[in-house]
Design a protein around this motif. Structure first.
Motif, PDB file in Angstrom:
ATOM      1  N   GLU A  12      12.797 -18.051  87.739  1.00 52.38           N
ATOM      2  CA  GLU A  12      13.591 -16.827  87.842  1.00 52.38           C
ATOM      3  C   GLU A  12      14.785 -17.037  88.762  1.00 52.38           C
ATOM      4  OE1 GLU A  12      14.758 -12.926  87.041  1.00 52.38           O
ATOM      5  OE2 GLU A  12      13.425 -14.301  86.000  1.00 52.38           O
ATOM      6  N   ARG A  13      14.589 -17.730  89.888  1.00 47.57           N
ATOM      7  CA  ARG A  13      15.710 -18.010  90.785  1.00 47.57           C
ATOM      8  C   ARG A  13      16.752 -18.875  90.100  1.00 47.57           C
ATOM      9  NH1 ARG A  13      11.753 -19.197  95.396  1.00 47.57           N
ATOM     10  NH2 ARG A  13      11.454 -17.124  96.239  1.00 47.57           N
ATOM     11  N   ARG A  14      16.293 -19.865  89.343  1.00 52.08           N
ATOM     12  CA  ARG A  14      17.223 -20.726  88.610  1.00 52.08           C
ATOM     13  C   ARG A  14      18.017 -19.879  87.610  1.00 52.08           C
ATOM     14  NH1 ARG A  14      16.268 -26.495  86.092  1.00 52.08           N
ATOM     15  NH2 ARG A  14      15.179 -26.560  88.057  1.00 52.08           N
ATOM     16  N   ARG A  15      17.312 -19.053  86.860  1.00 50.87           N
ATOM     17  CA  ARG A  15      17.968 -18.215  85.860  1.00 50.87           C
ATOM     18  C   ARG A  15      18.983 -17.274  86.501  1.00 50.87           C
ATOM     19  NH1 ARG A  15      17.681 -13.568  83.316  1.00 50.87           N
ATOM     20  NH2 ARG A  15      15.926 -12.664  84.411  1.00 50.87           N
ATOM     21  N   GLN A  16      18.593 -16.643  87.598  1.00 49.84           N
ATOM     22  CA  GLN A  16      19.509 -15.720  88.275  1.00 49.84           C
ATOM     23  C   GLN A  16      20.678 -16.463  88.911  1.00 49.84           C
ATOM     24  OE1 GLN A  16      19.410 -12.715  87.668  1.00 49.84           O
ATOM     25  NE2 GLN A  16      17.312 -12.478  86.949  1.00 49.84           N
ATOM     26  N   GLY A  17      20.430 -17.647  89.447  1.00 44.22           N
ATOM     27  CA  GLY A  17      21.513 -18.438  90.035  1.00 44.22           C
ATOM     28  C   GLY A  17      22.534 -18.847  88.985  1.00 44.22           C
ATOM     29  N   VAL A  18      22.053 -19.288  87.839  1.00 40.81           N
ATOM     30  CA  VAL A  18      22.957 -19.662  86.754  1.00 40.81           C
ATOM     31  C   VAL A  18      23.696 -18.423  86.233  1.00 40.81           C
ATOM     32  CG1 VAL A  18      23.080 -20.561  84.393  1.00 40.81           C
ATOM     33  CG2 VAL A  18      21.685 -21.736  86.108  1.00 40.81           C
ATOM     34  N   ALA A  19      22.987 -17.320  86.082  1.00 39.26           N
ATOM     35  CA  ALA A  19      23.627 -16.088  85.595  1.00 39.26           C
ATOM     36  C   ALA A  19      24.724 -15.619  86.550  1.00 39.26           C
ATOM     37  CB  ALA A  19      22.582 -14.985  85.399  1.00 39.26           C
TER      38      ALA A  19
ATOM     39  N   GLN B 252      47.577  -0.173  85.556  1.00 44.09           N
ATOM     40  CA  GLN B 252      46.908  -1.010  84.555  1.00 44.09           C
ATOM     41  C   GLN B 252      46.242  -2.227  85.210  1.00 44.09           C
ATOM     42  OE1 GLN B 252      50.472  -1.668  82.218  1.00 44.09           O
ATOM     43  NE2 GLN B 252      49.613  -0.508  80.486  1.00 44.09           N
ATOM     44  N   ARG B 253      46.940  -2.800  86.165  1.00 43.05           N
ATOM     45  CA  ARG B 253      46.424  -3.973  86.868  1.00 43.05           C
ATOM     46  C   ARG B 253      45.162  -3.608  87.659  1.00 43.05           C
ATOM     47  NH1 ARG B 253      48.641  -9.126  88.749  1.00 43.05           N
ATOM     48  NH2 ARG B 253      50.271  -8.852  87.232  1.00 43.05           N
ATOM     49  N   ARG B 254      45.186  -2.439  88.262  1.00 48.90           N
ATOM     50  CA  ARG B 254      44.013  -1.993  89.036  1.00 48.90           C
ATOM     51  C   ARG B 254      42.793  -1.841  88.124  1.00 48.90           C
ATOM     52  NH1 ARG B 254      43.520  -0.689  93.790  1.00 48.90           N
ATOM     53  NH2 ARG B 254      41.994   0.678  94.713  1.00 48.90           N
ATOM     54  N   VAL B 255      42.971  -1.218  86.985  1.00 50.99           N
ATOM     55  CA  VAL B 255      41.876  -1.038  86.025  1.00 50.99           C
ATOM     56  C   VAL B 255      41.406  -2.401  85.505  1.00 50.99           C
ATOM     57  CG1 VAL B 255      41.294  -0.139  83.729  1.00 50.99           C
ATOM     58  CG2 VAL B 255      42.517   1.308  85.363  1.00 50.99           C
ATOM     59  N   ALA B 256      42.343  -3.250  85.138  1.00 54.31           N
ATOM     60  CA  ALA B 256      41.987  -4.552  84.562  1.00 54.31           C
ATOM     61  C   ALA B 256      41.246  -5.433  85.570  1.00 54.31           C
ATOM     62  CB  ALA B 256      43.243  -5.260  84.062  1.00 54.31           C
ATOM     63  N   THR B 257      41.664  -5.401  86.831  1.00 55.14           N
ATOM     64  CA  THR B 257      40.965  -6.222  87.832  1.00 55.14           C
ATOM     65  C   THR B 257      39.566  -5.676  88.102  1.00 55.14           C
ATOM     66  OG1 THR B 257      42.029  -5.012  89.656  1.00 55.14           O
ATOM     67  CG2 THR B 257      43.056  -7.108  88.960  1.00 55.14           C
ATOM     68  N   SER B 258      39.428  -4.369  88.086  1.00 54.84           N
ATOM     69  CA  SER B 258      38.093  -3.781  88.261  1.00 54.84           C
ATOM     70  C   SER B 258      37.171  -4.156  87.109  1.00 54.84           C
ATOM     71  CB  SER B 258      38.181  -2.258  88.382  1.00 54.84           C
ATOM     72  OG  SER B 258      38.831  -1.901  89.567  1.00 54.84           O
ATOM     73  N   GLU B 259      37.695  -4.069  85.899  1.00 54.29           N
ATOM     74  CA  GLU B 259      36.900  -4.427  84.719  1.00 54.29           C
ATOM     75  C   GLU B 259      36.523  -5.905  84.731  1.00 54.29           C
ATOM     76  OE1 GLU B 259      39.306  -3.138  81.433  1.00 54.29           O
ATOM     77  OE2 GLU B 259      38.591  -1.062  81.591  1.00 54.29           O
ATOM     78  N   ALA B 260      37.395  -6.736  85.265  1.00 49.99           N
ATOM     79  CA  ALA B 260      37.138  -8.176  85.297  1.00 49.99           C
ATOM     80  C   ALA B 260      35.928  -8.521  86.166  1.00 49.99           C
ATOM     81  CB  ALA B 260      38.378  -8.919  85.804  1.00 49.99           C
ATOM     82  N   VAL B 261      35.760  -7.801  87.258  1.00 50.46           N
ATOM     83  CA  VAL B 261      34.659  -8.156  88.174  1.00 50.46           C
ATOM     84  C   VAL B 261      33.409  -7.300  88.004  1.00 50.46           C
ATOM     85  CG1 VAL B 261      36.223  -9.127  89.909  1.00 50.46           C
ATOM     86  CG2 VAL B 261      35.528  -6.741  90.075  1.00 50.46           C
ATOM     87  N   THR B 262      33.465  -6.247  87.227  1.00 48.13           N
ATOM     88  CA  THR B 262      32.306  -5.356  87.069  1.00 48.13           C
ATOM     89  C   THR B 262      31.028  -6.090  86.670  1.00 48.13           C
ATOM     90  OG1 THR B 262      33.651  -3.401  86.680  1.00 48.13           O
ATOM     91  CG2 THR B 262      31.420  -3.357  85.798  1.00 48.13           C
ATOM     92  N   PRO B 263      31.047  -7.010  85.698  1.00 48.25           N
ATOM     93  CA  PRO B 263      29.796  -7.692  85.331  1.00 48.25           C
ATOM     94  C   PRO B 263      29.176  -8.504  86.468  1.00 48.25           C
ATOM     95  CG  PRO B 263      31.448  -8.014  83.618  1.00 48.25           C
ATOM     96  CD  PRO B 263      32.142  -7.383  84.791  1.00 48.25           C
ATOM     97  N   VAL B 264      29.988  -8.905  87.427  1.00 49.46           N
ATOM     98  CA  VAL B 264      29.464  -9.696  88.543  1.00 49.46           C
ATOM     99  C   VAL B 264      28.505  -8.858  89.392  1.00 49.46           C
ATOM    100  CG1 VAL B 264      30.078 -11.004  90.622  1.00 49.46           C
ATOM    101  CG2 VAL B 264      31.520 -11.138  88.586  1.00 49.46           C
ATOM    102  N   TYR B 265      28.757  -7.568  89.476  1.00 49.48           N
ATOM    103  CA  TYR B 265      27.906  -6.714  90.295  1.00 49.48           C
ATOM    104  C   TYR B 265      26.461  -6.700  89.781  1.00 49.48           C
ATOM    105  CZ  TYR B 265      31.890  -5.044  92.950  1.00 49.48           C
ATOM    106  OH  TYR B 265      32.981  -4.984  93.779  1.00 49.48           O
ATOM    107  N   VAL B 266      26.279  -6.706  88.477  1.00 48.62           N
ATOM    108  CA  VAL B 266      24.930  -6.723  87.900  1.00 48.62           C
ATOM    109  C   VAL B 266      24.227  -8.029  88.252  1.00 48.62           C
ATOM    110  CG1 VAL B 266      23.606  -6.704  85.749  1.00 48.62           C
ATOM    111  CG2 VAL B 266      25.539  -5.147  86.038  1.00 48.62           C
ATOM    112  N   ALA B 267      24.917  -9.148  88.039  1.00 45.01           N
ATOM    113  CA  ALA B 267      24.325 -10.452  88.353  1.00 45.01           C
ATOM    114  C   ALA B 267      24.050 -10.571  89.847  1.00 45.01           C
ATOM    115  CB  ALA B 267      25.249 -11.574  87.883  1.00 45.01           C
TER     116      ALA B 267
ATOM    117  N   THR C 192      23.712 -24.892  96.881  1.00 45.74           N
ATOM    118  CA  THR C 192      22.555 -24.198  97.466  1.00 45.74           C
ATOM    119  C   THR C 192      21.477 -24.000  96.411  1.00 45.74           C
ATOM    120  OG1 THR C 192      23.952 -23.079  99.090  1.00 45.74           O
ATOM    121  CG2 THR C 192      21.797 -22.092  98.645  1.00 45.74           C
ATOM    122  N   ILE C 193      21.857 -23.596  95.224  1.00 48.36           N
ATOM    123  CA  ILE C 193      20.886 -23.436  94.138  1.00 48.36           C
ATOM    124  C   ILE C 193      20.221 -24.777  93.856  1.00 48.36           C
ATOM    125  CG2 ILE C 193      20.617 -22.930  91.668  1.00 48.36           C
ATOM    126  CD1 ILE C 193      21.062 -20.432  93.283  1.00 48.36           C
TER     127      ILE C 193
END
Length: 185
Positions: free
Chosen positions: A42-49, A73-88, A146-147
């Motif tokens: 699980e740690r490996r999977r989460q680290g890779v994700a 537009q830039r503000r929205v686009a930069t927010s959208e770019a990093v949003t998936p990182v928060y889940v991981a 580290t992983i």
């Protein structure tokens, strides 16, 4: 004579208790080993994700940095770019070791610095973008290492991958050009 008949029965009961106890110990050890293996996987999977999410977000931020957009537009686009990182990141925070969390947070914060540079209007050729990007590149490599360490993989050095360091500055045309220009001296 009656006392002699109890000896085989007591021996059988004692043997059964020892066998049952041994069987329980073996099962507990097997279960513990399985749980450890599952946690490592699980740690490996989460680290890779998390690594993939960081790299994907950087790619999206590069596209935003290259695009002609107004600040909204830039503000929205930069927010959208990093949003998936928060889940991981949340998944890593739940499953990661202390070392993984520290290295992961460092990489995450370095990505946020790239986001902030792009959000402020820095293009891909700007000094602000490259300074943030190269800090991110190094932090991402530290997370990867580290992983690897936590998974028992051998340590690797930049030189083993034909690099002088983990920043990627040596492979960056913009940074090389900046260093060779009179203003970069």
């Amino acid at each position: 004579m009656l006392g002699m008949n109890w000896i085989p029965l007591l021996s059988a009961v004692a043997g059964a208790v020892v066998a049952l106890g041994s069987s329980l110990v073996v099962d507990l050890r097997r279960d513990h080993s399985r749980r450890d293996r599952d946690r490592r996987q699980e740690r490996r999977r989460q680290g890779v994700a998390f690594t993939v999410a960081l790299v994907d977000a950087l790619g999206a931020l590069r596209l935003v940095a290259a695009a002609e957009q107004d600040s909204a537009q830039r503000r929205v686009a930069t927010s959208e770019a990093v949003t998936p990182v928060y889940v991981a990141r949340e998944q890593l925070l739940v499953t990661g070791t202390a070392g993984q969390l520290a290295a992961g947070e460092s990489a995450f914060q370095a990505l946020i610095d790239v986001r902030d540079a792009v959000r402020a209007g820095s293009g891909r050729d700007s000094a602000e973008y490259h300074d943030a990007y190269h800090r991110f590149a190094e932090a991402l490599w530290r997370f990867r290492l580290t992983i690897r360490s936590d998974l028992g993989e051998p340590e690797i050095t930049p030189q083993e991958l034909s690099r002088p360091d983990w920043t990627d500055r040596d492979r960056c045309d913009t940074c090389r050009s900046r260093a060779q220009s009179p203003a970069g001296s």
